[in-house]
Design a protein around this motif. Structure first.
Motif, PDB file in Angstrom:
ATOM      1  N   ASN A 213       0.805  -1.225   0.000  1.00 30.41           N
ATOM      2  CA  ASN A 213       0.000   0.000   0.000  1.00 30.41           C
ATOM      3  C   ASN A 213       0.838   1.276   0.000  1.00 30.41           C
ATOM      4  O   ASN A 213       0.364   2.328  -0.437  1.00 30.41           O
ATOM      5  N   ARG A 214       2.053   1.212   0.492  1.00 33.26           N
ATOM      6  CA  ARG A 214       2.851   2.444   0.551  1.00 33.26           C
ATOM      7  C   ARG A 214       3.576   2.731  -0.775  1.00 33.26           C
ATOM      8  O   ARG A 214       4.190   3.777  -0.941  1.00 33.26           O
ATOM      9  N   VAL A 215       3.485   1.798  -1.757  1.00 36.35           N
ATOM     10  CA  VAL A 215       4.171   1.976  -3.043  1.00 36.35           C
ATOM     11  C   VAL A 215       3.164   2.433  -4.089  1.00 36.35           C
ATOM     12  O   VAL A 215       2.207   1.706  -4.399  1.00 36.35           O
ATOM     13  N   ASP A 216       3.379   3.611  -4.650  1.00 34.59           N
ATOM     14  CA  ASP A 216       2.463   4.171  -5.646  1.00 34.59           C
ATOM     15  C   ASP A 216       2.801   3.747  -7.076  1.00 34.59           C
ATOM     16  O   ASP A 216       1.921   3.632  -7.921  1.00 34.59           O
ATOM     17  N   SER A 217       4.075   3.516  -7.339  1.00 38.19           N
ATOM     18  CA  SER A 217       4.522   3.258  -8.706  1.00 38.19           C
ATOM     19  C   SER A 217       4.134   1.862  -9.181  1.00 38.19           C
ATOM     20  O   SER A 217       4.065   0.908  -8.393  1.00 38.19           O
ATOM     21  N   ASP A 218       3.878   1.745 -10.488  1.00 41.33           N
ATOM     22  CA  ASP A 218       3.677   0.432 -11.086  1.00 41.33           C
ATOM     23  C   ASP A 218       4.828   0.072 -12.027  1.00 41.33           C
ATOM     24  O   ASP A 218       4.733  -0.873 -12.809  1.00 41.33           O
ATOM     25  N   GLN A 219       5.932   0.820 -11.937  1.00 41.68           N
ATOM     26  CA  GLN A 219       7.107   0.549 -12.768  1.00 41.68           C
ATOM     27  C   GLN A 219       7.925  -0.583 -12.145  1.00 41.68           C
ATOM     28  O   GLN A 219       8.207  -0.561 -10.943  1.00 41.68           O
ATOM     29  N   PRO A 220       8.304  -1.580 -12.935  1.00 40.03           N
ATOM     30  CA  PRO A 220       8.960  -2.763 -12.355  1.00 40.03           C
ATOM     31  C   PRO A 220      10.240  -2.454 -11.589  1.00 40.03           C
ATOM     32  O   PRO A 220      10.492  -3.064 -10.540  1.00 40.03           O
ATOM     33  N   LEU A 221      11.047  -1.532 -12.074  1.00 38.21           N
ATOM     34  CA  LEU A 221      12.286  -1.212 -11.355  1.00 38.21           C
ATOM     35  C   LEU A 221      12.003  -0.583  -9.994  1.00 38.21           C
ATOM     36  O   LEU A 221      12.690  -0.876  -9.009  1.00 38.21           O
ATOM     37  N   GLU A 222      10.988   0.266  -9.936  1.00 33.70           N
ATOM     38  CA  GLU A 222      10.649   0.890  -8.661  1.00 33.70           C
ATOM     39  C   GLU A 222       9.991  -0.116  -7.723  1.00 33.70           C
ATOM     40  O   GLU A 222      10.226  -0.084  -6.509  1.00 33.70           O
ATOM     41  N   ILE A 223       9.189  -1.022  -8.267  1.00 31.86           N
ATOM     42  CA  ILE A 223       8.628  -2.099  -7.446  1.00 31.86           C
ATOM     43  C   ILE A 223       9.750  -2.952  -6.862  1.00 31.86           C
ATOM     44  O   ILE A 223       9.732  -3.316  -5.677  1.00 31.86           O
ATOM     45  N   LEU A 224      10.747  -3.251  -7.679  1.00 36.48           N
ATOM     46  CA  LEU A 224      11.903  -4.022  -7.216  1.00 36.48           C
ATOM     47  C   LEU A 224      12.640  -3.285  -6.111  1.00 36.48           C
ATOM     48  O   LEU A 224      13.009  -3.878  -5.093  1.00 36.48           O
ATOM     49  N   ARG A 225      12.852  -1.995  -6.290  1.00 36.42           N
ATOM     50  CA  ARG A 225      13.586  -1.213  -5.289  1.00 36.42           C
ATOM     51  C   ARG A 225      12.802  -1.114  -3.986  1.00 36.42           C
ATOM     52  O   ARG A 225      13.361  -1.244  -2.895  1.00 36.42           O
ATOM     53  N   GLN A 226      11.516  -0.895  -4.090  1.00 37.59           N
ATOM     54  CA  GLN A 226      10.694  -0.692  -2.907  1.00 37.59           C
ATOM     55  C   GLN A 226      10.393  -1.996  -2.163  1.00 37.59           C
ATOM     56  O   GLN A 226      10.420  -2.046  -0.929  1.00 37.59           O
ATOM     57  N   LEU A 227      10.079  -3.065  -2.905  1.00 36.16           N
ATOM     58  CA  LEU A 227       9.523  -4.267  -2.307  1.00 36.16           C
ATOM     59  C   LEU A 227      10.424  -5.498  -2.410  1.00 36.16           C
ATOM     60  O   LEU A 227      10.084  -6.553  -1.863  1.00 36.16           O
TER      61      LEU A 227
END
Length: 337
Positions: A213-227
């Motif tokens: 829920n705290r991650v707004d982006s749907d970009q794979p690199l940002e998902i990787l970095r965040q999660l």
């Protein structure tokens, strides 16, 4: 093979021409065709090869593990890495009579171990961020993971890389990645991992819901970095780099599949290079494999990790290569059908 257009025809004709009923070797034929698609070029001989099969176990520790979401504390990551290096773990037993070369990639475990011939340092820190409240990696660490993957590929003289992992708590980032990347309900992708009880499972789900829920982006690199995590990020980049060099990539279970899912989201063309070893007994793995539209080679109810499922597939890959190269054809025997 004079043009790229007829490589696929050459591959299929080679397989169909063997002294057997069409399709009778099932997935082995499909595997041989996939390897041939990766390896054959316009100027190459119509022959496949396996060069120094290398099994990489990527290890990392996780900030989220401090919330008691595993049966073991994070110290066990370092303990297991030591066991890998000393030949004492399940993965060592599985590869003992095979041609696998085992290397452990330290992506960031809490205790830095002494130099060892089978240990590759690709450290991004001692422990990744607690994804329930913060990014797993900083932007600097993500860039460093990419650089480490490039350096790692330069060190390996192989055309087959098996991917395994070790990290207490790492089913949590894998589940978070699947939930965010595929827009799935968290409860559909979170399982018991190493065998946690119901209270731990409820806590694990709550933490992963917070993370997603705290991650707004749907970009794979940002998902990787965040999660993601240190080892999942390094695996994803290593897969992308390996595909550039026409390597066959053998994907182990639930956690390694999360790295593959990110890599595929970044560059869908690498699917040609990916072989999914097995369907894990982690509950959501079958769902994820269906979403990715891939079929694993094995289903043995494994859920250990370490690359154990990938290790068991080397014999199948060797059989596919040998069948393609050595099995006689009807033409060889002067038989016309």
């Amino acid at each position: 093979m004079s043009t790229s257009n007829n490589i696929a025809d050459t591959i299929q004709n080679t397989i169909n021409g063997k002294i057997k009923p069409l399709g009778s070797l099932g997935k082995i034929e499909q595997l041989a065709a996939q390897i041939a698609t990766i390896q054959l070029t316009q100027s190459s001989a119509n022959s496949l090869s396996l060069l120094n099969p290398t099994l990489l176990v990527f290890a990392g520790d996780h900030g989220i593990a401090k919330h008691n979401i595993s049966i073991a504390p994070s110290d066990v990551t370092t303990l297991m890495v030591s066991c890998f290096l000393n030949g004492q773990a399940a993965i060592n037993s599985f590869i003992k009579s095979t041609n696998w070369q085992l290397k452990v990639v330290d992506c960031g475990i809490q205790t830095q171990l002494p130099t060892h011939n089978s240990l590759i340092s690709a450290r991004l820190g001692n422990i990744c961020g607690d994804i329930s409240v913060e990014p797993a990696l900083t932007e600097t660490q993500l860039d460093k993971a990419r650089l480490h993957s490039e350096k790692l590929l330069q060190q390996l003289d192989t055309n087959l890389i098996g991917f395994g992992e070790m990290g207490i708590g790492n089913t949590s980032p894998a589940s978070a990645i699947f939930a965010k990347l595929f827009k799935l309900p968290v409860e559909n992708v979170v399982g018991h991992g190493t065998g946690i009880d119901q209270q731990q499972l409820n806590n694990k789900r709550s933490l992963i819901i917070k993370a997603v829920n705290r991650v707004d982006s749907d970009q794979p690199l940002e998902i990787l970095r965040q999660l993601g995590s240190f080892e999942i990020a390094t695996m994803a980049f290593t897969m992308l780099e390996a595909s550039k060099h026409n390597k066959l990539i053998l994907v182990d279970g639930f956690i390694v599949t999360s790295a593959a899912a990110v890599a595929l989201a970044i560059n869908p063309s690498i699917k040609t290079n990916l072989v999914f070893a097995h369907k894990s007994n982690e509950s959501a793995h079958g769902l994820v494999l269906e979403i990715l539209a891939v079929e694993p080679l094995l289903d043995l109810s494994l859920r250990l990790g370490e690359g154990t499922g990938a290790a068991l597939c080397l014999g199948l890959i060797e059989a596919a290569v040998n069948f393609y190269n050595e099995m006689a054809s009807f033409e060889d025997l002067g038989i016309s059908l």
